[in-house]
Design a protein around this motif. Structure first.
Motif, PDB file in Angstrom:
ATOM      1  N   THR A 224      66.246  53.051 -14.646  1.00  0.00           N
ATOM      2  CA  THR A 224      65.515  52.966 -13.383  1.00  0.00           C
ATOM      3  C   THR A 224      66.531  52.942 -12.234  1.00  0.00           C
ATOM      4  O   THR A 224      67.728  52.729 -12.450  1.00  0.00           O
ATOM      5  CB  THR A 224      64.653  51.702 -13.321  1.00  0.00           C
ATOM      6  OG1 THR A 224      65.498  50.551 -13.327  1.00  0.00           O
ATOM      7  CG2 THR A 224      63.701  51.623 -14.514  1.00  0.00           C
TER       8      THR A 224
ATOM      9  N   ASN B  11      58.916  43.437 -12.245  1.00  0.00           N
ATOM     10  CA  ASN B  11      58.402  44.590 -11.517  1.00  0.00           C
ATOM     11  C   ASN B  11      58.030  45.723 -12.466  1.00  0.00           C
ATOM     12  O   ASN B  11      56.955  46.327 -12.370  1.00  0.00           O
ATOM     13  CB  ASN B  11      59.458  45.082 -10.517  1.00  0.00           C
ATOM     14  CG  ASN B  11      59.005  46.314  -9.761  1.00  0.00           C
ATOM     15  OD1 ASN B  11      57.935  46.338  -9.175  1.00  0.00           O
ATOM     16  ND2 ASN B  11      59.818  47.355  -9.781  1.00  0.00           N
ATOM     17  N   LEU B  12      58.886  46.010 -13.433  1.00  0.00           N
ATOM     18  CA  LEU B  12      58.625  47.087 -14.380  1.00  0.00           C
ATOM     19  C   LEU B  12      57.421  46.746 -15.260  1.00  0.00           C
ATOM     20  O   LEU B  12      56.583  47.606 -15.559  1.00  0.00           O
ATOM     21  CB  LEU B  12      59.869  47.338 -15.234  1.00  0.00           C
ATOM     22  CG  LEU B  12      59.851  48.535 -16.191  1.00  0.00           C
ATOM     23  CD1 LEU B  12      59.440  49.809 -15.474  1.00  0.00           C
ATOM     24  CD2 LEU B  12      61.213  48.701 -16.841  1.00  0.00           C
TER      25      LEU B  12
ATOM     26  N   ARG C 216      54.238  47.293 -13.158  1.00  0.00           N
ATOM     27  CA  ARG C 216      53.919  48.715 -12.990  1.00  0.00           C
ATOM     28  C   ARG C 216      53.394  49.305 -14.285  1.00  0.00           C
ATOM     29  O   ARG C 216      52.468  50.124 -14.298  1.00  0.00           O
ATOM     30  CB  ARG C 216      55.156  49.461 -12.514  1.00  0.00           C
ATOM     31  CG  ARG C 216      55.523  49.120 -11.063  1.00  0.00           C
ATOM     32  CD  ARG C 216      57.001  49.299 -10.785  1.00  0.00           C
ATOM     33  NE  ARG C 216      57.405  50.692 -10.879  1.00  0.00           N
ATOM     34  CZ  ARG C 216      58.621  51.094 -11.244  1.00  0.00           C
ATOM     35  NH1 ARG C 216      59.543  50.182 -11.561  1.00  0.00           N
ATOM     36  NH2 ARG C 216      58.929  52.359 -11.281  1.00  0.00           N
TER      37      ARG C 216
ATOM     38  N   HIS D 150      49.704  48.147 -15.014  1.00  0.00           N
ATOM     39  CA  HIS D 150      48.685  48.735 -14.149  1.00  0.00           C
ATOM     40  C   HIS D 150      48.730  50.262 -14.122  1.00  0.00           C
ATOM     41  O   HIS D 150      48.070  50.890 -13.293  1.00  0.00           O
ATOM     42  CB  HIS D 150      48.805  48.152 -12.747  1.00  0.00           C
ATOM     43  CG  HIS D 150      48.463  46.699 -12.702  1.00  0.00           C
ATOM     44  ND1 HIS D 150      47.168  46.239 -12.646  1.00  0.00           N
ATOM     45  CD2 HIS D 150      49.246  45.591 -12.777  1.00  0.00           C
ATOM     46  CE1 HIS D 150      47.164  44.921 -12.664  1.00  0.00           C
ATOM     47  NE2 HIS D 150      48.419  44.499 -12.742  1.00  0.00           N
TER      48      HIS D 150
ATOM     49  N   LEU E 250      51.019  52.527 -13.388  1.00  0.00           N
ATOM     50  CA  LEU E 250      51.697  53.297 -12.352  1.00  0.00           C
ATOM     51  C   LEU E 250      52.670  54.282 -13.000  1.00  0.00           C
ATOM     52  O   LEU E 250      53.220  54.021 -14.061  1.00  0.00           O
ATOM     53  CB  LEU E 250      52.443  52.374 -11.393  1.00  0.00           C
ATOM     54  CG  LEU E 250      51.591  51.354 -10.636  1.00  0.00           C
ATOM     55  CD1 LEU E 250      52.451  50.551  -9.676  1.00  0.00           C
ATOM     56  CD2 LEU E 250      50.465  52.054  -9.876  1.00  0.00           C
TER      57      LEU E 250
ATOM     58  N   ASP F 106      55.358  56.151 -11.008  1.00  0.00           N
ATOM     59  CA  ASP F 106      56.025  56.573  -9.781  1.00  0.00           C
ATOM     60  C   ASP F 106      57.507  56.856  -9.974  1.00  0.00           C
ATOM     61  O   ASP F 106      58.231  57.065  -9.002  1.00  0.00           O
ATOM     62  CB  ASP F 106      55.825  55.522  -8.682  1.00  0.00           C
ATOM     63  CG  ASP F 106      56.250  54.118  -9.116  1.00  0.00           C
ATOM     64  OD1 ASP F 106      56.702  53.972 -10.270  1.00  0.00           O
ATOM     65  OD2 ASP F 106      56.137  53.195  -8.299  1.00  0.00           O
ATOM     66  N   ASP F 107      57.977  56.827 -11.222  1.00  0.00           N
ATOM     67  CA  ASP F 107      59.343  57.244 -11.507  1.00  0.00           C
ATOM     68  C   ASP F 107      59.392  57.707 -12.961  1.00  0.00           C
ATOM     69  O   ASP F 107      58.370  57.715 -13.665  1.00  0.00           O
ATOM     70  CB  ASP F 107      60.350  56.115 -11.229  1.00  0.00           C
ATOM     71  CG  ASP F 107      60.189  54.906 -12.150  1.00  0.00           C
ATOM     72  OD1 ASP F 107      59.251  54.903 -12.987  1.00  0.00           O
ATOM     73  OD2 ASP F 107      60.999  53.975 -12.048  1.00  0.00           O
TER      74      ASP F 107
ATOM     75  N   THR G 193      58.334  54.798 -15.774  1.00  0.00           N
ATOM     76  CA  THR G 193      56.907  54.472 -15.902  1.00  0.00           C
ATOM     77  C   THR G 193      56.089  55.676 -16.354  1.00  0.00           C
ATOM     78  O   THR G 193      55.081  55.521 -17.041  1.00  0.00           O
ATOM     79  CB  THR G 193      56.361  53.922 -14.577  1.00  0.00           C
ATOM     80  OG1 THR G 193      56.725  54.805 -13.501  1.00  0.00           O
ATOM     81  CG2 THR G 193      56.925  52.535 -14.291  1.00  0.00           C
TER      82      THR G 193
ATOM     83  N   ASN H 167      49.855  40.154 -16.774  1.00  0.00           N
ATOM     84  CA  ASN H 167      50.356  41.490 -17.107  1.00  0.00           C
ATOM     85  C   ASN H 167      50.825  41.559 -18.559  1.00  0.00           C
ATOM     86  O   ASN H 167      50.578  42.545 -19.263  1.00  0.00           O
ATOM     87  CB  ASN H 167      51.504  41.877 -16.173  1.00  0.00           C
ATOM     88  CG  ASN H 167      51.035  42.126 -14.754  1.00  0.00           C
ATOM     89  OD1 ASN H 167      49.887  42.491 -14.523  1.00  0.00           O
ATOM     90  ND2 ASN H 167      51.924  41.928 -13.791  1.00  0.00           N
TER      91      ASN H 167
END
Length: 393
Positions: free
Chosen positions: A36, A89-90, A93, A96, A98, A100-101, A104, A133
């Motif tokens: 990341t 954070n990972l 994401r 949920h 996501l 975006d990179d 994920t 989560n």
């Protein structure tokens, strides 16, 4: 050679991912690294690349790769996805959905098992959002290693420390070895409902979606078994590596099952209709004021017949869909049918068509209540028990 896609998240514990790579390589595992953006704040791509012997991937859309949809190829061409370390954070994401990179997106696109090794500050780990989560990810069948308790870089002490590279490596190797635990075994699975025609347009059936049976077939195949799936009418894709035989009625399902014998194990999840019309109308039954009188005949008992068959599998697993006094009815059913194990569930709780299931495994040794989990997680747990049965027998 086994293949691991290693996703390195941001955090001071990222340096330990280098040791994980070294240990996996020593076990003969191929490691393909992904970083990341935040991970590069703690370790360099050059260090990771040197130890992995593979180029580091960190860009979602690479012009030289996207003609082959590079990120999809990365997601599928692996036996295990290992996230180490997995930051708060990972994890959020991922939970949920996501994308975006690259990291994920790979986590959403992969069909391989996923393993997380969380690492973060103790307060972040204990926060209700992080725990919620993690619960979501566990319910989806994601394997979690740690975290451990101890002192952290921030000076605090508590839960949140990354598990040791040795523990992470052992856990990864155990997951990778699953792929061979049923190698050489031939297993039959039944799934879905049956349909018993009344006339050319009507039939007797039930609400079974086939999701649990298809998940079990996929889990058994993932562990190296040759799987034959005898399926009633469902709207589900064929699991990878599985051979499917499509049927409509209970009699067709019985004949298809007998045609597959001998097999090492049979897992009978299908919701077989108990009754069929004694006489099938050749034309559509018309409404003539009063409802028609239907005379029914009992369908063959597939589970009982295979359990007493001359070519009986070494392990016969039945399923019981009950709506009341579940344990009592299911325990009696196991003895009556003659199967080795029986998996019982309460279908009064919207199980049909749902993605979650809570079951009780009943054997001659006793009962085990399994908590509510995703159906693919139930499938993994049952497949591991089947592999254990053959290992110990």
């Amino acid at each position: 050679m086994k293949r691991v896609l290693l996703i390195v998240g941001g955090g001071i514990a990222a340096y330990k991912a280098l040791d994980v790579v070294r240990l996996l390589r020593a076990e003969g595992v191929s490691v393909r690294p992904v970083m990341t953006r935040n991970a590069k704040e703690f370790i360099t791509p050059l260090s990771l690349e040197a130890l992995a012997g593979e180029r580091v991937h960190d860009v979602l859309f690479e012009p030289t790769q996207e003609s082959e949809i590079g990120h999809i190829r990365l997601a599928r061409d692996t036996d295990l996805v290992l996230v180490c370390p997995a930051s708060a954070n990972l994890i959020a994401r991922m939970a949920h959905g996501l994308a975006d990179d690259l990291a994920t997106t790979l986590l959403l696109a992969t069909t391989a098992p996923i393993m997380l090794a969380p690492a973060m500050n103790v307060r972040m780990w204990e926060h209700p959002a992080t725990q919620a989560n993690m619960a979501m990810l566990r319910d989806r069948g994601v394997n979690v290693i740690g975290p451990d308790e101890g002192s952290m870089a921030c000076g605090e002490v508590g839960m949140g420390r990354l598990s040791s590279p040795e523990v992470i490596c052992r856990s990864a190797m155990a997951t990778l070895s699953r792929h061979d635990t049923l190698k050489g075994r031939r297993i039959m699975v039944t799934a879905g409902p049956t349909r018993e025609p009344l006339d050319p347009v009507r039939f007797l059936s039930n609400h079974s979606s086939g999701k649990q049976g298809y998940a079990i077939a996929e889990a058994l195949s993932a562990r190296g078994a040759e799987v034959v799936l005898v399926s009633g009418p469902v709207s589900l894709p064929l699991p990878a590596g599985v051979t499917r035989v499509l049927v409509e009625t209970a009699e067709q399902m019985l004949h298809a099952c007998e045609a597959q014998l001998p097999v090492d194990a049979g897992v009978f999840t299908a919701a077989v209709s108990d009754w069929r019309a004694k006489a099938l109308s050749g034309q559509k039954i018309k409404k003539n004021g009063a409802p028609p009188s239907l005379e029914l005949a009992e369908n063959p008992d597939i589970l009982a017949q295979i359990s007493r068959h001359a070519q009986r599998p070494s392990l016969v697993v039945g399923f019981a869909a009950e709506t009341e006094t579940v344990l009592e009815h299911a325990t009696a059913k196991r003895l009556r049918k003659g199967c080795d194990w029986l998996v019982a569930n309460d279908v009064s709780k919207n199980v049909f068509g749902a993605d979650n299931n809570a079951v009780t495994l009943i054997t001659a040794q006793g009962t085990e209540e399994w908590p509510l989990m995703r159906k693919n997680a139930v499938a993994d747990r049952l497949a591991d028990r089947v592999a254990q049965f053959f290992t110990l027998s």
